[in-house]
Design an enzyme around this catalytic site. Structure first.
Site, PDB file in Angstrom:
ATOM      1  N   GLU A 234      46.984  -4.783  10.131  1.00  0.00           N
ATOM      2  CA  GLU A 234      48.015  -3.774  10.414  1.00  0.00           C
ATOM      3  C   GLU A 234      48.944  -4.295  11.504  1.00  0.00           C
ATOM      4  OE1 GLU A 234      48.025   0.741  12.398  1.00  0.00           O
ATOM      5  OE2 GLU A 234      46.170  -0.166  11.651  1.00  0.00           O
ATOM      6  N   ASP A 236      51.783  -2.741  13.700  1.00  0.00           N
ATOM      7  CA  ASP A 236      52.517  -1.545  14.110  1.00  0.00           C
ATOM      8  C   ASP A 236      53.856  -1.964  14.709  1.00  0.00           C
ATOM      9  OD1 ASP A 236      50.487   0.242  13.356  1.00  0.00           O
ATOM     10  OD2 ASP A 236      49.420  -0.086  15.236  1.00  0.00           O
ATOM     11  N   GLU A 239      55.454   2.758  17.020  1.00  0.00           N
ATOM     12  CA  GLU A 239      54.770   4.037  17.183  1.00  0.00           C
ATOM     13  C   GLU A 239      55.452   4.714  18.355  1.00  0.00           C
ATOM     14  OE1 GLU A 239      50.359   4.159  15.996  1.00  0.00           O
ATOM     15  OE2 GLU A 239      50.567   2.356  17.237  1.00  0.00           O
ATOM     16  N   HIS A 250      47.382  -5.817  14.841  1.00  0.00           N
ATOM     17  CA  HIS A 250      45.942  -5.609  14.652  1.00  0.00           C
ATOM     18  C   HIS A 250      45.449  -6.591  13.582  1.00  0.00           C
ATOM     19  CE1 HIS A 250      45.707  -1.483  16.570  1.00  0.00           C
ATOM     20  NE2 HIS A 250      46.977  -1.453  16.202  1.00  0.00           N
TER      21      HIS A 250
END
Length: 463
Positions: A234, A236, A239, A250
């Site tokens: 993942e 990101d 956010e 991640h």
């Protein structure tokens, strides 16, 4: 960071046709028509071609029913008539087409997509999770090594406790149909979700129902946790609300969506948060957490009361799309001005972007477990970016930690003076979902002008 709460956070108050659920067969009662959206592919000269795409809502939001139209899942429990085991559930239940605007509050206009927080229709829908598609049956795959990804965002209506998240995950381009023949709905119906938290709230994973060992949530009438989870890398990209933001890689030990079992999934639903094949924490860069409290917010350097552009650059060792990922950099563009990411002011932690050295020092200074390095660091994240990732666009609130990991002080038991605890200016009592949902029902986020291309190609450096 701390997006372990993700698997508890997408929910709808379920009345007859608004069940939040994930299934594998395609229903026949409502046609599935994806809202159109455009994005741009740029070259090294800055010339950008417009690409026609579509968005699809995640299958976990859809009505799932038997061939006779009976709910397979109601509230936060399975119907044992149809779902006594995973295989039988996938055979007995169908996933229905979505009514994007009236039920889910999702609309598109040219290059923009708007996600409303609360939509009151036949039931009460809260938030959404969408995927960008290349056509009616396949997700758009992005290959971002040596590239940059930019988009415009309006977070002016997102207060404490809300998260407008735009990110990449290593989903199968067809939603898992090829690898899991029991899944005949595929990407057209938003199947195959995974992320680095190995979420266990998904109703179907890898073609089978997740009803075995399902435990309804104690604080949410619409969600639960199953015996299995769905893991993948993942990235990101974003956010954020209007008070705080973070970007976080991640990495995982695997390069595609993978089923996990029980406590081996890690995360907050398991006995050991760090037991999985993925890094649940990631290595985040949140300007507020890194010490600059005047950089991002209403009226600040990046003024969140109006629209701005977010640019994320994936730098490789040799500058090519085949090199090893060595840094992830961030900049903003607002009112024609390019704004560099703020530098960390935390003693012992320097830098304004993500590198392996920065991440190692961050874990040491903040006293966090270094699961980022354990799962491959930037090289691991780079492998996922090289293999191709799917774009996710979402809006959600947080039934696990009230979003304090993003915009407040977290952990709540730690002193705010401890490095890394203060992540945003929101109070310790903010972000409670019932309060957020009653106080900000008209909240929304708008993502627009998505562009991908070589570094420096997707934004103008001056007016």
């Amino acid at each position: 960071m701390y997006q372990q709460i993700f698997f508890l956070l997408f929910f709808t108050t379920l009345l007859s046709f608004t069940n939040i659920v994930f299934c594998q067969k395609a229903g026949k009662l409502n046609p599935e028509v994806h809202p159109p959206i455009t994005w741009q592919q740029c070259d090294a000269t800055g010339k950008c071609d417009t690409i026609k795409g579509e968005v699809v809502i995640d299958a976990n939001w859809r009505w799932v029913h038997s061939d006779q139209g009976t709910n397979c899942y109601t509230g936060n429990t399975w119907n044992p008539t149809f779902c006594t085991d995973g295989v039988g559930c996938s055979q007995n239940c169908s996933l229905e087409g979505a009514q994007y605007q009236s039920v889910y509050g999702v609309t598109t206009d040219s290059s923009a997509v708007r996600l409303n927080f609360i939509t009151q229709g036949q039931g009460k829908n809260i938030g959404s999770r969408l995927f960008l598609m290349s056509n009616a049956t396949n997700y758009q795959m992005f290959y971002l090594l040596g590239q940059e990804f930019s988009f415009d965002v309006d977070v002016s209506k997102l207060d404490c406790g809300l998260n407008g998240a735009l990110y990449l995950v290593s989903m199968d381009s067809d939603g898992g149909m090829t690898r899991f023949p029991a899944n005949s709905a595929g990407a057209k119906y938003g199947t195959g979700y995974c992320d680095a938290q190995c979420p266990r709230d998904l109703k179907f994973i890898s073609g089978q129902g997740n009803c075995k060992g399902w435990v309804p949530s104690s604080n949410n009438p619409n969600t639960g946790v199953g015996g299995y989870g769905s893991c993948c890398a993942e990235m990101d990209l974003w956010e954020a609300n209007k008070m705080s933001n973070a970007f976080t890689p991640h990495p995982c030990d695997i390069s595609q969506q993978t089923l996990c079992n029980g406590d081996e999934c890690g995360g907050s639903a398991s006995a050991d948060r760090y037991a999985s094949i993925c890094d649940p924490d990631g290595c985040d860069f949140n300007p507020y957490r890194m010490g600059n409290h005047s950089f991002y917010g209403p009226g600040l350097q990046v003024d969140t009361s109006s629209v701005f552009t977010v640019v994320t650059q994936f730098v490789t060792t040799d500058g090519s799309p085949t090199g090893t990922l060595s840094a992830i950099k961030r900049l903003y563009v607002q009112n024609g001005k390019v704004i560099s990411q703020s530098e960390s002011t935390i003693p012992g932690l320097t830098g304004g972007g993500i590198t392996d050295d920065f991440c190692t020092k961050q874990k040491q200074v903040f006293g966090d477990k270094d699961s980022f390095t354990q799962h491959g660091g930037l090289a691991g994240m780079g492998k996922a970016l090289k293999d191709g990732m799917v774009l996710v666009l979402s809006l959600w609130d947080d039934y696990f930690a009230d979003m304090l990991w993003l915009d407040g002080s977290y952990p709540t038991t730690a002193s705010i003076d401890k490095p890394g605890v203060a992540r945003g200016p929101c109070s310790a009592t903010s972000g409670v979902p019932t309060t957020v949902e009653s106080k900000y029902p008209d909240a929304y986020v708008i993502y627009s002008n998505i562009k991908v291309g070589p570094i420096g190609s997707t934004f103008k450096k001056t007016l």
